[in-house]
Structure formats: structure tokens, C-alpha cells
Design a protein around this motif. Structure first.
Motif, PDB file in Angstrom:
ATOM      1  N   PRO C   3      74.759  -4.802   5.297  1.00 14.77           N
ATOM      2  CA  PRO C   3      74.684  -5.485   3.891  1.00 14.77           C
ATOM      3  C   PRO C   3      73.549  -6.294   3.734  1.00 14.77           C
ATOM      4  CG  PRO C   3      76.128  -6.550   5.827  1.00 14.77           C
ATOM      5  CD  PRO C   3      75.357  -5.621   6.405  1.00 14.77           C
ATOM      6  N   PRO C   4      73.238  -6.377   2.423  1.00 10.31           N
ATOM      7  CA  PRO C   4      71.888  -6.954   2.083  1.00 10.31           C
ATOM      8  C   PRO C   4      72.014  -8.555   2.617  1.00 10.31           C
ATOM      9  CG  PRO C   4      73.387  -6.639   0.163  1.00 10.31           C
ATOM     10  CD  PRO C   4      74.015  -5.976   1.311  1.00 10.31           C
ATOM     11  N   SER C   5      70.961  -9.072   2.749  1.00  6.91           N
ATOM     12  CA  SER C   5      71.055 -10.140   3.241  1.00  6.91           C
ATOM     13  C   SER C   5      70.590 -11.502   2.319  1.00  6.91           C
ATOM     14  CB  SER C   5      70.068 -10.488   4.764  1.00  6.91           C
ATOM     15  OG  SER C   5      68.689  -9.977   4.218  1.00  6.91           O
ATOM     16  N   ILE C   6      71.253 -12.676   2.628  1.00  6.07           N
ATOM     17  CA  ILE C   6      71.066 -13.707   1.615  1.00  6.07           C
ATOM     18  C   ILE C   6      69.849 -14.575   2.130  1.00  6.07           C
ATOM     19  CG2 ILE C   6      72.924 -14.909   2.834  1.00  6.07           C
ATOM     20  CD1 ILE C   6      72.258 -15.791  -0.600  1.00  6.07           C
ATOM     21  N   LEU C   7      69.601 -14.470   3.560  1.00  6.92           N
ATOM     22  CA  LEU C   7      68.700 -15.275   4.012  1.00  6.92           C
ATOM     23  C   LEU C   7      67.945 -14.527   5.129  1.00  6.92           C
ATOM     24  CD1 LEU C   7      67.580 -18.230   4.712  1.00  6.92           C
ATOM     25  CD2 LEU C   7      69.588 -18.517   6.406  1.00  6.92           C
ATOM     26  N   ASN C   8      66.667 -14.542   5.015  1.00  5.78           N
ATOM     27  CA  ASN C   8      65.679 -13.945   6.036  1.00  5.78           C
ATOM     28  C   ASN C   8      64.719 -14.939   6.469  1.00  5.78           C
ATOM     29  OD1 ASN C   8      65.761 -11.261   6.887  1.00  5.78           O
ATOM     30  ND2 ASN C   8      65.631 -10.700   4.734  1.00  5.78           N
ATOM     31  N   VAL C   9      64.719 -15.192   7.683  1.00  2.00           N
ATOM     32  CA  VAL C   9      63.796 -15.972   8.291  1.00  2.00           C
ATOM     33  C   VAL C   9      62.934 -15.438   9.075  1.00  2.00           C
ATOM     34  CG1 VAL C   9      63.432 -18.181   9.916  1.00  2.00           C
ATOM     35  CG2 VAL C   9      65.384 -18.031   8.204  1.00  2.00           C
ATOM     36  N   SER C  10      61.452 -15.480   9.080  1.00  2.77           N
ATOM     37  CA  SER C  10      60.705 -14.756  10.037  1.00  2.77           C
ATOM     38  C   SER C  10      59.659 -15.674  10.584  1.00  2.77           C
ATOM     39  CB  SER C  10      60.115 -13.612   9.458  1.00  2.77           C
ATOM     40  OG  SER C  10      59.413 -13.715   8.084  1.00  2.77           O
ATOM     41  N   GLY C  11      59.351 -15.895  11.997  1.00  9.04           N
ATOM     42  CA  GLY C  11      58.287 -16.437  12.501  1.00  9.04           C
ATOM     43  C   GLY C  11      58.282 -17.890  12.366  1.00  9.04           C
ATOM     44  N   LEU C  12      59.468 -18.480  11.990  1.00  8.76           N
ATOM     45  CA  LEU C  12      59.421 -20.001  11.285  1.00  8.76           C
ATOM     46  C   LEU C  12      59.168 -21.013  12.411  1.00  8.76           C
ATOM     47  CD1 LEU C  12      60.139 -21.177   8.598  1.00  8.76           C
ATOM     48  CD2 LEU C  12      62.218 -21.687   9.374  1.00  8.76           C
ATOM     49  N   THR C  13      58.197 -21.807  12.062  1.00  6.26           N
ATOM     50  CA  THR C  13      57.575 -22.564  13.101  1.00  6.26           C
ATOM     51  C   THR C  13      57.082 -24.037  12.235  1.00  6.26           C
ATOM     52  OG1 THR C  13      56.450 -20.828  14.093  1.00  6.26           O
ATOM     53  CG2 THR C  13      55.499 -22.966  14.638  1.00  6.26           C
ATOM     54  N   LYS C  14      57.650 -25.012  13.134  1.00  5.08           N
ATOM     55  CA  LYS C  14      57.197 -26.506  12.526  1.00  5.08           C
ATOM     56  C   LYS C  14      56.660 -27.317  13.749  1.00  5.08           C
ATOM     57  CE  LYS C  14      57.170 -29.843   9.764  1.00  5.08           C
ATOM     58  NZ  LYS C  14      56.365 -29.743   8.574  1.00  5.08           N
ATOM     59  N   HIS C  15      55.647 -27.645  13.625  1.00  7.92           N
ATOM     60  CA  HIS C  15      54.964 -28.557  14.455  1.00  7.92           C
ATOM     61  C   HIS C  15      54.804 -29.974  14.021  1.00  7.92           C
ATOM     62  CE1 HIS C  15      52.775 -25.035  16.726  1.00  7.92           C
ATOM     63  NE2 HIS C  15      54.189 -24.699  17.003  1.00  7.92           N
ATOM     64  N   PHE C  16      55.212 -31.119  14.707  1.00  7.07           N
ATOM     65  CA  PHE C  16      55.012 -32.326  14.422  1.00  7.07           C
ATOM     66  C   PHE C  16      53.852 -33.107  15.121  1.00  7.07           C
ATOM     67  CE2 PHE C  16      59.658 -31.832  13.074  1.00  7.07           C
ATOM     68  CZ  PHE C  16      59.480 -32.276  11.931  1.00  7.07           C
ATOM     69  N   PRO C  17      52.844 -33.370  14.453  1.00  3.73           N
ATOM     70  CA  PRO C  17      51.843 -34.119  15.241  1.00  3.73           C
ATOM     71  C   PRO C  17      52.355 -35.318  15.691  1.00  3.73           C
ATOM     72  CG  PRO C  17      51.054 -33.898  12.857  1.00  3.73           C
ATOM     73  CD  PRO C  17      52.678 -33.315  13.055  1.00  3.73           C
ATOM     74  N   ILE C  18      52.012 -35.737  16.770  1.00 10.75           N
ATOM     75  CA  ILE C  18      52.400 -37.209  17.132  1.00 10.75           C
ATOM     76  C   ILE C  18      51.187 -38.080  17.339  1.00 10.75           C
ATOM     77  CG2 ILE C  18      53.507 -38.763  18.724  1.00 10.75           C
ATOM     78  CD1 ILE C  18      55.498 -36.536  19.426  1.00 10.75           C
ATOM     79  N   PRO C  19      50.855 -38.943  16.390  1.00 13.18           N
ATOM     80  CA  PRO C  19      49.664 -40.002  16.555  1.00 13.18           C
ATOM     81  C   PRO C  19      49.720 -40.665  17.807  1.00 13.18           C
ATOM     82  CG  PRO C  19      50.962 -40.494  14.666  1.00 13.18           C
ATOM     83  CD  PRO C  19      51.797 -39.830  15.299  1.00 13.18           C
ATOM     84  N   HIS C  20      48.508 -40.669  18.619  1.00 12.48           N
ATOM     85  CA  HIS C  20      48.771 -41.213  19.981  1.00 12.48           C
ATOM     86  C   HIS C  20      47.441 -42.173  20.301  1.00 12.48           C
ATOM     87  CE1 HIS C  20      50.969 -40.850  23.859  1.00 12.48           C
ATOM     88  NE2 HIS C  20      49.707 -40.944  24.412  1.00 12.48           N
ATOM     89  N   GLY C  21      47.505 -43.048  21.078  1.00 10.63           N
ATOM     90  CA  GLY C  21      46.516 -43.861  21.467  1.00 10.63           C
ATOM     91  C   GLY C  21      46.223 -44.796  20.416  1.00 10.63           C
ATOM     92  N   LEU C  22      45.222 -45.708  20.541  1.00  8.10           N
ATOM     93  CA  LEU C  22      45.159 -46.859  19.568  1.00  8.10           C
ATOM     94  C   LEU C  22      44.603 -46.450  18.335  1.00  8.10           C
ATOM     95  CD1 LEU C  22      45.619 -49.670  20.099  1.00  8.10           C
ATOM     96  CD2 LEU C  22      43.136 -50.121  20.716  1.00  8.10           C
ATOM     97  N   LEU C  23      43.848 -45.574  18.087  1.00 11.27           N
ATOM     98  CA  LEU C  23      43.104 -45.185  16.755  1.00 11.27           C
ATOM     99  C   LEU C  23      44.002 -44.230  16.112  1.00 11.27           C
ATOM    100  CD1 LEU C  23      39.542 -45.209  18.053  1.00 11.27           C
ATOM    101  CD2 LEU C  23      40.678 -46.727  16.757  1.00 11.27           C
TER     102      LEU C  23
END
Lengths: 329, 281, 325
Positions: C3-23
Motif C-alpha cells: 500500500p502507498p505510504s504516508i510516511l517515509n523516513v530515510s537515514g534520519l539523524t539528529k546530533h545535539f552538540p553539548i557545549p563543554h568546558g569553560l569556554l
């Protein structure tokens, strides 16, 4: 299972609100023996947490108070004891584990300090240094890996499951006769929840403590508890051994609860559902509090409070309060 | 709503009564109820003490060096105290709220910039600023308003930013985004209505600050220009004669004290009623 | 997938940078969602399950375009949502809706029920006042509320009713896909079954698809046609619900499903008890991220080589594990 360690008799707790005295725990009786686990099951407003707070006598002040009834810990009535006596009982004889591990620990002290604090209540005057070994033992007992190092850790350095285990260590530090656990696994992931339940069971086997486990999750009750009490609108609607109640739920509310939870064992097309909302706090209530939602409601239900019928499932421990007991539904 | 009767039950009667008596009624009705013209010098009645202190019922609170009626001058001064606080606070609240909303909603560099400016305004002594400005342009009504706005907008910006930061993460904002709401719509329909209580409470609590500030500026001669009988000026008028003719400074000073005290008490009640969260602030 | 699809997700990636250190230099990256692909057919329900930190909520937020992916794509009916024109975006906003977990946090306390429910139509369609009222009434009736209740504020309702209001506002624009983020877990037990039945009824009536984020496995079994299990940002197994529950293949799926506590006392409940905690997504284990807790490690390969997704009998059921099925 030994004789009753904690026995609650006809407990009635009220909140004094602007609208009047509202009963939040009404005529509640149960007992729990050494090595036994009692589940108290209910939804928001059922009075399950208020029952726990009543036993600990830490009701919200100044509005909450125990109006009548007895809370017998080893035959000593805790109701009416002076506060300093109760405080001793709380630290030593009754341990408490609350729902949210993130707020149960003080963020500015190390884990070790907080466990030592609990130990000192029971060993006043013992130097802190000499208790350190005992702390490590306790942390090991609750499966905190690398306990020697973790003693010096702060709560924010630990995961939720780990913190809840530390809370468990504090609860058992005084070798309590009873542990009251109020939804201790609700904030945990399922695989961590399972670990925690196993831990509680191990602790119980080792120490023989009684456990009162307050929850809304019947799956946990089936897994962990020996007996259960189902509360609704401040009252016990059904109580008995877990086996009896699960095999033959007798109160329409218990029946609805058991039927409405979707099963992991098989796929169903529709869930059993009861209409309406759990009852709100109110000053004057007539009849059975479940009557407005009950599919079997009769005339009498709406104006007379049903008494507990014993002897269900052929066991005099299995009770339910319903006007339809013994009738075909 | 459901809370209104409860609030009315706990209505802080005393502060409201004092405010009506000292600030609002005189401000609105000074022309009608003041016994004398505030500028008219009754030279024969100079330095009359108040009634019960050797004075007469004609000048209940006494007269000043030029024989002007203290009571009438206080009543007319109330008008300036009220107008300055209202205009100054409304402008300060608008500036602070808009910048606070932007800072909390946009975050990042914009936020850092706005908040550093707030820090600077808090670090700068406002009196020195007013002195500097007054030496350039001379004392004026507009100058007082400007200084007031400068002093108070930061309080609004800080509080509004803090609440915006929390509200923008709430699920109802996420739902609004899912519905396709623009940023402006989210700020206007979802965030602002949820912080309006805070702004009202903060504004009430600032009235006291502003009245004292205005009086201070006037006292130093860089506030409202003479001969307008601003409360601060009235206090200043009597300062050389404080030992012999204490009433010249005393009664305007009492007007300031009572007003500020009442406004702060009112603000506290309002805060408790509108927003239990703020109680610890 | 036929059946035709409503939703197609491919290679979905989310990276959150975390600031680290004093600066505040960025030193750490959280791979909240890492290379996830799946699709969903019209009228079907997919459940995303996993424990805290597995990325299921981040993933759901990317589907709603509340978060921008680091890479990969989300297509709704074949259209990439990142490159939509203004008109397409407007269609997207009516076609894809959401219901969140906490009905106390998801309704603005300062708006009346009418305005809450009508919002999507007010923003995206130009309707007359009468037409708008008719649609709001319809939506309220569909979720079991009365049209007269439109004039009240949210605080005058109970949790279950508030969730119904949230559902009414999600369905008013007749969306094709609704993201349900833990839609019943904040509700009382006896209310949950009412709401879950409601979701099923609505799906039958309007034929919408659901993506359900859930940690309660009973809910998942009842609601979902397919289940995707996530662990530390990665998809570990995805397949038809019955196959997943009756014969889970990935060791983590096995442990997770066995942790669900059944409501029975006659047969003992045997569970796989995992060692340790879920590792931090900031510093995930090498190789297969599940190996430190896995009960079926087959050797060093698990510690060193990240497994790829492989089919289990059909393209419908895949998992990422070195074990041969």
C-alpha cells in the motif's frame, strides 16, 4: 509469613479544606506480616498515597489529620504518639521510598553522606568514619556497582535507576520492620523497573521486612505482591490474596481495572472501558463511590454505603464491598 | 473567575484606602478639593504650624516660607507622582516586555546582547545618569520619565525573559507550532497571555520604586522643574528649616512613605493572588 | 510495501552538540537519533518503543518539524518536508498533527476550549465563523465532549477530558498522520482504555495513520500494526506487532518485551533481567551499542563492529544484530 507487623484498623484521615472536612481515607483496614508484600492499588484520588502518609504521619500540614482508627506497629498504636516518638519510628522502624528518585536525594551531599545520615539515626554517637564500611555494604546490597567509589558521588552523577537504589539503601539502613514504597518505579524505564522489583524481593528475602507497595500498575502487583488492597474514592473496595483477587475479581471496579489494561500476551480489537472520571474530593458522599461509573448500579448503591462481604473465593481473607455480591451480574 | 471572590475576601483594605486618600483622590480632584491655590503665597501667614501644633484650621498642615498651603501643595503634587509613575511604568513595562520576549524566544546572540544591556543599566547609577543628562538639557518632565524607564525596564526584561524561556518549551507551544502558528502568533497568543499576570504584579511593585526615584530626582533639583509642587521638591523646600518648621518636609515625606508602603503591600497581595509561583521572589 | 505510504523516513539523524568546558567549546556530540529509516502505510499505526534516551521523542519531533534533522529526510506522501514551499507547508501543517503526553502542559491555560480546538483551522484555512463553529462542534462530539463545553477554560476539566480536548484539536483539520507522544501515560488507568479506544475509533472513521511513541508495551500491542524498537538512537528491530511480541529476534527486544508485566498470576512470569543501566548517549559503547548489557553476546565482533540491519524472512521485519536469525 509471620504475625502482623503493621496493622491498620478503621483508619479515617481527613483534609480540612475551606469547604469542610473531606475524608481522603475512609474506614481503611489491612495488615501486613513479616516477609510479606502488600500492594495498595488505586488511581489519583483513591487515597492510596494518603494512606501511606497517614502511616508515616507526614500528612500535609496544617490541613491533614487522622480522625480515627489505629495504626499498630508491633501492637503499638502510632496514632496520637508525640512527634518525637513518631520521628524515631520513621527513621528506624519504617523505611520510605518515594516516586521520584531525582527529588528524594539532597543534591548537595554525597550519596555516602546521605546513607550515613540514615545510619546515624539508629546508631547515635557513632563516628561517621566507622559507618563508612556499613554504607558500602548497603550500597552493594542494593546492587550499586563500584560501591567504594560511588560513596563519594553526588546524586546528579547517577542515573534515575541508580538513585532509586540509593533511596532503597537509605530506606533499609535502619533495618526497618516495614518499607513503604510509593510508586517507586513509575519514573524508571521498564527494564530498570524489573531490576528494581527483583531487588526489593531480594532485600525482603534477606531481611524479612514487610513491604507496602503503592502503585497503579496491576502488573507489578501480580509480579511482586502477596496480598492486595484495591482503593477507590478513599475506601477499600476489594482486598485479598493476589491469587484470589486476580482469579476472581469481585468488585466491579477491580474487574474493570483488570479488564481495561491492554494485554501484552495477545492482541485485542477493543479494550474494556468504564465511562466517567475517578471521583473528586467531596464533603458529603452518599452510597458507593463507584456507583456513578458502575455498569451494575442499582438503586441501593446510590444512597447506602456497601459493607465488606468476606468469604469470597472460599477464603475469609478475600473481601469486597459491593451491593451486588452474591448476585448474578 | 473562581478566584475572584476569594481575592475580594482577602482584599487589602487598608493599603487601598490609604492610596485612594493620599494618591488617587488628590491627583484626580486636586482642583476641587484643595483648600487653597498651591502657588498662592499668603505672605502674612508664612511658616504657620499645622493645626493642633499652634496653627489654624485654615492651613491644616501649615504653610511654607512663602505662606503656601502645604496640604494643597501635596494634593497637587500627587498628580505628578501618579502621572510619572503611570507613564514611566507603562513605558518601562512595554520596553522591558518586548525585549524580554525577544530575548527569551529567540535566544542565542540576541538574548546575550539584550541581557548584557540589562546588566549595564543595573550597574549604572541612575542618579548620576540623571545628573549628567540634566546638566545637558536642564531638568524636565521628559527627563524624569526617561530616567524612570531606564531604571525599571530591566526588571521587566529579566522576568519576562525567564518566563518566556520556560513557556517556549511547553507542549502547548509545540502544539501551536504543529498547527502552523507563526512566531508572532505564538508570542501573542500563547506566551504573552501567560506572563501578563507577572507583568501586572511587577508593575505594581515598581510604583514604589518610581515614586521614590521621582522624589529623589526632584529633591536634588534635577527632576520636575519648579515651581511644580512635586513631592520631592516639597521635601527639599523644608530642609533648611527642618528644626524650626519641621512640617514643611514632614508631611510631603509622609505622603511618599504612605504611598510607597501601601503600593508595596498591595503588590504583595496581588502577587499572592495572581501567581503563587512568585511568592518566593 | 504494497500500500502507498504516508510516511517515509530515510537515514534520519539528529546530533545535539553539548557545549563543554569553560569556554563552551563543543566537545561532545549526542547522537540522539542515528541513521533511522522506516516507512508507514496509510491507515496504519507504527509504535516507537524504547527506554529513556533512546531517541524516540527526538525522532517524533523531527517528524513534526519541531526539530531540524542533522541529516536524512522525512517524506510525507512523497514530499520531503525540509524543502516544502509555503503552500505545501500549509498542507503539511493540516495533514500532520500531534497529541502530547501531559494534558496539563499541552493546553494553554489562557485559551478557551473553542480557540484551542479551532487553532489549526484558524491559522491555515479561511473559514466563516459559522463554519468554524460547526467544525469545532463536530470535533468535540467526535472525542466524546459536548459542544457547549467549548466556552470553558482547560482548568475546568479533568485529565482525561483535557486529553480529549487535545485530541479534538489534533483531528479538526482531518489530518492524515497524527503523532501520539505517550498519549495515555499521564492518565489514570481507568481513563486510559477510554482514550485508547477513542484513537482506534477515530482511525476507523477517518482512516488516519498514527505514529505512537510509547514505553508501555501493552499500549503498544493494542494500538500498533508495526513496532520499531530503538536503543541509544538506533533502530534495533522493526516488524509486525504480532511477530515482534510472539517471536522477538533482537536480544534487546526480547529483554524489553519480557520486562512487560502481564496481569496474570497462574503462570510464572519469566523475564530477562538486563545488567546495568542504559549507557549515556554522549558516550555510547563501541560496536553494537547494546553489547555491554546483552545476554547473547557472540564474541568480539559485538564489541567492535556495529551491526547492520538485516531482513528476517521478509523486508517487513528487520533487525540489527550479529546473531543469525
Amino acid at each position: 509469613m509471620g504475625a502482623s507487623v503493621l496493622q491498620v484498623k478503621n483508619l479515617r484521615t481527613v483534609l480540612d479544606l475551606a469547604t469542610g472536612s473531606v475524608p481522603v481515607v475512609d474506614d481503611v483496614s489491612f495488615d501486613v506480616g513479616a516477609g510479606e508484600t502488600l500492594g495498595i492499588v488505586g488511581e489519583s484520588g483513591s487515597g492510596k498515597s494518603m494512606t501511606a502518609l497517614s502511616i508515616m504521619q507526614v500528612l500535609p500540614q496544617p490541613i491533614g489529620r487522622i480522625e480515627s482508627g489505629e495504626i499498630l506497629l508491633d501492637q503499638t498504636d502510632l496514632v496520637g504518639l508525640p512527634e518525637e516518638e513518631i520521628a524515631k519510628v520513621r527513621g528506624r522502624d519504617i523505611g520510605m521510598i518515594l516516586q521520584d528518585p531525582h527529588t528524594s536525594l539532597n543534591p548537595v551531599f554525597t550519596i555516602g553522606n546521605q546513607v550515613i545520615e540514615a545510619l546515624q539515626i539508629n546508631n547515635p554517637g557513632t563516628p561517621r568514619k566507622s559507618l563508612l564500611g556499613r554504607v558500602v555494604d548497603l550500597l552493594r546490597q542494593v546492587n550499586v556497582a563500584d560501591a567504594e567509589r560511588r560513596v563519594h558521588a553526588y546524586p546528579h552523577q547517577m542515573s534515575g535507576g541508580m538513585k532509586q537504589r540509593v533511596v532503597g539503601a537509605i530506606a533499609i539502613a535502619g533495618a526497618p520492620k516495614v518499607i513503604i514504597a510509593d510508586e517507586p518505579t513509575t519514573a524508571l524505564d521498564v527494564t530498570i523497573q524489573l531490576q528494581y522489583l527483583e531487588l526489593l524481593r531480594d532485600i525482603q528475602e534477606e531481611t524479612g521486612t514487610a513491604i507496602i507497595f503503592i502503585t497503579h500498575d496491576l502488573g507489578i502487583v501480580a509480579k511482586l505482591c502477596h496480598k492486595l488492597v484495591v482503593m477507590y474514592g478513599g475506601k477499600i473496595v476489594e482486598s485479598g490474596t493476589v491469587a484470589d483477587v486476580f482469579r476472581a475479581p469481585s468488585h466491579p471496579y477491580t474487574e474493570a481495572l483488570l479488564k481495561s489494561v491492554p494485554s501484552v500476551d495477545q492482541k485485542v480489537d477493543r479494550l474494556y472501558a468504564i465511562d466517567g472520571q475517578p471521583p473528586a474530593l467531596s464533603v458529603d458522599r452518599k452510597g458507593c463511590s463507584f456507583a456513578p461509573r458502575c455498569p451494575y448500579v442499582r438503586d441501593i448503591c446510590t444512597h447506602q454505603v456497601p459493607q465488606h462481604d468476606a468469604g469470597l473465593s472460599g477464603a475469609d481473607t478475600h473481601l469486597a464491598a459491593c451491593w451486588n455480591m452474591g448476585r448474578d451480574r | 473567575m473562581a478566584n475572584t471572590p476569594r481575592f475580594l475576601g482577602r482584599l487589602p483594605i487598608l493599603p487601598i484606602a490609604v492610596l485612594m486618600l493620599v494618591l488617587v483622590m488628590p491627583a484626580l480632584l486636586a482642583d476641587v478639593i484643595a483648600p487653597h491655590d498651591p502657588f498662592k503665597a499668603y505672605l502674612r501667614n508664612r511658616l504657620q504650624p499645622p493645626l493642633f501644633f499652634g496653627g489654624t484650621a485654615e492651613f491644616i498642615l501649615g504653610t511654607d516660607r512663602l505662606g503656601r498651603d502645604i496640604l494643597s501643595r501635596i494634593m497637587h503634587g500627587a498628580r505628578y507622582a501618579l502621572v510619572i509613575s503611570l507613564v514611566g511604568i507603562i513605558l518601562g513595562a512595554i520596553v522591558g516586555t518586548v525585549l524580554g520576549l525577544i530575548a527569551g524566544y529567540v535566544r542565542g546572540v540576541v538574548d546575550a546582547l539584550i541581557m548584557r544591556v540589562v546588566d549595564i543599566t543595573f550597574a549604572l547609577p541612575s542618579i548620576l545618569l540623571a545628573l549628567a543628562l540634566a546638566s545637558v538639557s536642564g531638568p524636565s518632565f521628559q527627563l524624569v520619565i526617561l530616567v524612570v524607564v531606564f531604571v525599571i525596564w530591566g526588571f521587566f526584561a529579566r522576568q519576562v525573559r525567564a518566563e518566556t524561556l520556560i513557556l517556549r518549551e511547553r507542549d502547548f507551544v509545540a502544539r501551536a507550532r504543529v498547527a502552523g502558528a507563526s512566531d508572532i502568533r505564538i508570542l501573542r497568543k500563547y506566551i504573552l497571555p501567560n506572563i501578563i499576570n507577572t507583568i501586572v504584579v511587577l508593575a505594581t511593585l515598581q510604583i514604589g520604586v518610581v515614586i521614590v526615584l521621582e522624589a529623589t530626582l526632584s529633591f536634588l533639583g534635577i527632576g520636575i522643574p519648579r515651581p511644580i509642587p512635586a513631592w520631592g521638591l516639597l521635601v527639599a523646600d523644608g530642609r533648611q528649616l527642618i528644626v524650626s518648621s519641621w512640617w514643611i518636609s514632614f508631611f510631603p515625606g509622609m505622603a511618599i512613605l504612605l504611598t510607597v508602603l501601601s503600593v508595596n503591600m498591595l503588590g504583595d497581595s496581588l502577587r499572592d493572588w495572581l501567581d503563587p509561583k512568585l511568592r518566593q521572589v | 510495501m504494497s500500500p502507498p505510504s504516508i510516511l517515509n523516513v530515510s537515514g534520519l539523524t539528529k546530533h545535539f552538540p553539548i557545549p563543554h568546558g569553560l569556554l563552551g567549546r563543543q566537545e561532545h556530540i549526542v547522537r540522539a537519533v542515528d541513521d533511522v529509516s522506516f516507512s508507514l502505510a496509510h491507515g496504519q499505526t507504527l509504535a516507537l518503543v524504547g527506554e529513556s534516551g533512546c531517541g524516540k521523542t527526538t525522532l517524533a519531533r523531527m517528524l513534526l518539524r519541531l526539530l531540524e534533522p542533522t541529516s536524512g529526510s522525512v517524506e510525507i506522501e512523497g514530499k520531503d518536508i525540509a524543502t516544502m514551499s509555503k503552500a505545501e507547508m500549509r498542507r503539511f501543517r493540516t495533514n500532520v498533527q500531534a497529541v502530547f503526553q501531559d494534558p496539563w502542559a499541552s493546553l494553554s491555560p489562557r485559551m478557551r476550549v473553542f480557540d484551542i480546538v479551532a487553532e489549526t483551522l484558524v491559522i491555515n484555512d479561511n473559514l466563516t465563523k459559522g463554519e468554524l463553529t460547526r467544525r469545532v462542534d463536530e470535533a468535540l462530539i467526535a472525542v466524546g465532549l459536548r459542544p457547549e463545553q467549548a466556552k470553558y477554560y482547560p482548568h475546568e476539566f479533568s485529565g482525561g477530558q483535557r486529553q480529549r480536548i487535545a485530541i479534538a484539536s489534533a483531528i479538526i483539520a482531518k489530518p492524515k498522520l497524527i503523532i501520539l507522544d505517550e498519549p495515555v501515560s499521564a492518565l489514570d488507568v481507568s481513563i486510559r482504555s477510554q482514550i485508547m479506544n477513542l484513537f482506534k475509533d477515530l482511525q476507523q472513521d477517518v482512516g488516519c495513520s498514527y505514529v505512537v511513541v510509547a514505553h508501555d508495551l501493552g499500549t503498544t500491542r493494542f494500538m500498533a500494526d508495526r513496532i520499531a524498537v530503538m536503543y541509544l538512537g538506533k533502530l534495533v528491530e522493526i516488524g509486525p506487532t504480532d511477530q515482534m511480541f510472539d517471536a522477538p529476534q533482537h536480544p534487546y527486544t526480547q529483554a524489553l518485551l519480557s520486562a512487560a508485566l502481564p496481569l496474570r498470576v497462574d503462570t510464572p512470569h519469566e523475564a530477562i533481567i538486563l545488567r546495568g543501566d542504559v549507557p549515556s548517549p554522549v558516550n555510547p559503547p563501541t560496536g553494537c551499542p547494546f553489547h555491554p548489557r546483552c545476554q547473547s553476546v557472540i564474541g568480539d565482533i559485538c564489541k567492535t563492529v556495529p551491526p547492520r540491519l538485516k531482513e528476517l524472512g521478509s523486508p517487513d521485519h528487520v533487525m540489527s544484530c550479529h546473531i543469525d536469525p
